[in-house]
Write an enzyme that holds these catalytic residues in place. Structure first.
Site, PDB file in Angstrom:
ATOM      1  N   ASP A 127       0.942  -1.275  -0.068  1.00  0.00           N
ATOM      2  CA  ASP A 127       0.004   0.028  -0.024  1.00  0.00           C
ATOM      3  C   ASP A 127       0.674   1.392  -0.145  1.00  0.00           C
ATOM      4  O   ASP A 127       1.221   1.744   0.966  1.00  0.00           O
ATOM      5  CB  ASP A 127      -0.952  -0.007   1.195  1.00  0.00           C
ATOM      6  CG  ASP A 127      -1.943   1.252   1.382  1.00  0.00           C
ATOM      7  OD1 ASP A 127      -2.447   1.390   0.404  1.00  0.00           O
ATOM      8  OD2 ASP A 127      -1.902   1.761   2.322  1.00  0.00           O
ATOM      9  N   ILE A 128       1.112   1.724  -1.229  1.00  0.00           N
ATOM     10  CA  ILE A 128       2.025   2.907  -1.324  1.00  0.00           C
ATOM     11  C   ILE A 128       1.223   4.012  -2.065  1.00  0.00           C
ATOM     12  O   ILE A 128       0.862   3.744  -3.104  1.00  0.00           O
ATOM     13  CB  ILE A 128       3.410   2.531  -2.070  1.00  0.00           C
ATOM     14  CG1 ILE A 128       4.142   1.680  -1.433  1.00  0.00           C
ATOM     15  CG2 ILE A 128       4.136   3.959  -2.471  1.00  0.00           C
ATOM     16  CD1 ILE A 128       5.213   1.049  -2.200  1.00  0.00           C
ATOM     17  N   GLU A 129       0.958   5.161  -1.366  1.00  0.00           N
ATOM     18  CA  GLU A 129       0.117   6.153  -2.032  1.00  0.00           C
ATOM     19  C   GLU A 129       0.862   7.421  -2.152  1.00  0.00           C
ATOM     20  O   GLU A 129       0.272   8.461  -2.257  1.00  0.00           O
ATOM     21  CB  GLU A 129      -1.323   6.113  -1.248  1.00  0.00           C
ATOM     22  CG  GLU A 129      -1.808   4.884  -0.967  1.00  0.00           C
ATOM     23  CD  GLU A 129      -3.187   4.911  -0.447  1.00  0.00           C
ATOM     24  OE1 GLU A 129      -3.908   5.981  -0.609  1.00  0.00           O
ATOM     25  OE2 GLU A 129      -3.759   3.738   0.190  1.00  0.00           O
ATOM     26  N   GLN A 130       2.358   7.406  -2.389  1.00  0.00           N
ATOM     27  CA  GLN A 130       3.052   8.408  -2.465  1.00  0.00           C
ATOM     28  C   GLN A 130       2.776   8.866  -3.976  1.00  0.00           C
ATOM     29  O   GLN A 130       2.617   8.225  -4.925  1.00  0.00           O
ATOM     30  CB  GLN A 130       4.341   8.109  -2.222  1.00  0.00           C
ATOM     31  CG  GLN A 130       4.741   7.609  -0.650  1.00  0.00           C
ATOM     32  CD  GLN A 130       5.924   6.828  -0.273  1.00  0.00           C
ATOM     33  OE1 GLN A 130       6.684   7.108  -0.922  1.00  0.00           O
ATOM     34  NE2 GLN A 130       5.521   5.634   0.251  1.00  0.00           N
ATOM     35  N   ARG A 263      -2.661  18.060  -4.222  1.00  0.00           N
ATOM     36  CA  ARG A 263      -1.610  17.659  -5.436  1.00  0.00           C
ATOM     37  C   ARG A 263      -2.175  18.204  -6.950  1.00  0.00           C
ATOM     38  O   ARG A 263      -2.455  17.380  -7.922  1.00  0.00           O
ATOM     39  CB  ARG A 263      -1.695  16.106  -5.600  1.00  0.00           C
ATOM     40  CG  ARG A 263      -1.006  15.578  -4.097  1.00  0.00           C
ATOM     41  CD  ARG A 263      -0.647  14.037  -4.662  1.00  0.00           C
ATOM     42  NE  ARG A 263      -0.405  13.363  -3.173  1.00  0.00           N
ATOM     43  CZ  ARG A 263      -0.008  12.099  -2.755  1.00  0.00           C
ATOM     44  NH1 ARG A 263      -0.203  11.266  -3.732  1.00  0.00           N
ATOM     45  NH2 ARG A 263       0.526  11.939  -1.668  1.00  0.00           N
TER      46      ARG A 263
END
Ligand SMILES: *[C@@H]1O[C@H](CO)[C@@H](O)[C@H](O)[C@H]1NC(C)=O
Ligand SMILES: *[C@@H]1O[C@H](CO)[C@@H](O)[C@H](O)[C@H]1NC(C)=O
Ligand SMILES: *[C@@H]1O[C@H](CO)[C@@H](O)[C@H](O)[C@H]1NC(C)=O
Ligand SMILES: *[C@@H]1O[C@H](CO)[C@@H](O)[C@H](O)[C@H]1NC(C)=O
EC number: 3.2.1.-
Length: 369
Positions: A127-130, A263
């Protein structure tokens, strides 16, 4: 025991916990068999996230195939899930800057495999939400991470599962540029987070559904158009909603929200706050509007007034909106369904709570026909 392709230093670092485990032989379950990883591969996945405590005791285990354990490690949950044939997987989160270094990747993976083994777990959910930009070293490194993680887990833990979480659409949501097709090929399946779909609002700054029906389906169409098989996609639905303060609430229930950029987008759901389904169910009947249905977004919402006299609009998902999406899962032959997160329901003893909770679990089942 070969731990994939580990640099020697890493191997040394691994020896201690491994030896500790071998000497302890500490299976926490009543039967040793329950400490064995799950090998069965179900045709249909019901992939749930659990964030801790003991609510899992009331989950619908007749459906669950995988629990992504995002709370504290709970051996009791592990044993119970295994007794039901369900996998329990680790959470994988890592700084993308670090994984550009192949040695760092190898030791991160070795550490996760080792942790999974020590805890008798069945895989990992990455789970990488960068943010990732398309031409960055992180872009390539992320694909490599997923590929190497999958290889290492599959080799070291028989039957194990490696999955990766992606946004509701592959079209650069939240400035995340991934090689989606390569990542899908490199792991067992993608968990599509079909929620937080207002994280970047480019048009009018008004409150809207967390996971509008059409917008959700567009995301899947785009993943499939890229060449990703529906069998590599598990649909994630929200068991929570968003509560927005309305700067103005018009007659047509248009709730204008504060401009909170995210963003690059001028407005976002960060103007609101997340509320679990159980809290929503306690509030909806006493609200000004009661539950209303928005036909365009195929989602329920309501308006309420807070003690300071401000109007709020709350958008959420209920069995009706979730069933519509579950029907799509069935129709398009997706790998399965799941939710963020299973803890959001009311698992207390009241008959009304029990009924509402049962209906939410029931809505995950694709209807026949
Ligand atoms: C994605 O990865 C695949 C497999 O490694 C590669 O062939 C393809 O060129 C990549 N696509 C992009 C857009 O980088
Ligand atoms: C706010 O809502 C009221 C009531 O619907 C409407 O008459 C008014 O034009 C709205 N004001 C703004 C600034 O949108
Ligand atoms: C809210 O209203 C609905 C529909 O009238 C009803 O079925 C439900 O039991 C009510 N919930 C509560 C918490 O009173
Ligand atoms: C949703 O999609 C359907 C089918 O493509 C279309 O007919 C309908 O107008 C769309 N609704 C909205 C609100 O965009």
């Amino acid at each position: 025991m070969a731990l994939c392709d580990l640099p020697e230093l890493t191997l040394l670092l691994l020896l201690l916990p491994l030896l500790a485990r071998l000497s302890a032989g500490d299976c926490p379950c009543s039967e040793a068999a329950l400490c064995r990883p799950i090998r069965h591969h179900p045709d249909f996945e019901v992939f749930i996230f659990d964030v801790g405590q003991k609510t899992w005791k009331s989950y619908d285990w007749s459906q669950i195939t995988t629990v992504a354990a995002f709370g504290k490690y709970d051996p009791e949950l592990l044993c119970y899930a295994h007794s039901k044939g369900a996998r329990v997987v680790l959470k994988g989160d890592v700084s993308l800057k670090d994984i550009i270094d192949p040695t760092f990747r190898a030791s991160w993976i070795a550490q996760k495999v080792n942790l999974a083994k020590t805890q008798y777990m069945d895989g990992i959910n990455i789970d990488i939400e960068q943010e990732v930009s398309c031409s960055s070293p992180e872009y390539e490194a992320l694909t490599a991470l997923v590929k190497e993680t999958t290889e290492c887990f599959h080799l070291e833990i028989e039957g194990s599962q490696v999955t990766f979480d992606v946004a509701w659409s592959p079209k650069g949501i939240d400035k995340r540029c991934y090689n989606y097709t390569a990542i899908a090929d490199a792991c067992d399946f993608l968990f599509v987070m079909s929620y937080d779909e207002q994280s970047q609002i480019w048009s009018e700054c008004i409150a809207a559904a967390n996971a509008p029906y059409n917008q959700t389906l567009t995301g899947y169409a785009d993943y499939i158009k890229m060449g990703i098989s529906p069998k590599k996609l598990v649909m994630g639905v929200p068991w929570y909603g968003y509560d927005y303060i309305c700067l103005n609430l018009s007659k047509g229930d248009i709730c204008t929200i504060a401009k909170v950029p995210f963003r690059g987008a001028p407005c976002s759901d960060a103007a609101g706050h997340q509320v679990p389904y159980k809290v929503i169910m306690k509030q909806v009947n006493t609200s000004v509007s009661g539950s209303r249905w928005n036909k365009d977004q195929q989602a329920p919402y309501y308006n309420y007034k807070d003690p300071a006299g401000r109007f709020h609009q709350v958008w959420y998902d209920n069995p009706q909106s979730i069933s519509l999406k579950a029907a799509y899962v069935k129709h398009y032959g997706l790998r399965g369904i799941g939710m963020w997160n299973a803890n959001c329901l009311d698992y207390s003893d009241g008959s009304l709570a029990r009924e509402q909770t049962e209906e939410m679990w029931g809505a995950l089942k694709p209807r026949l026909g």
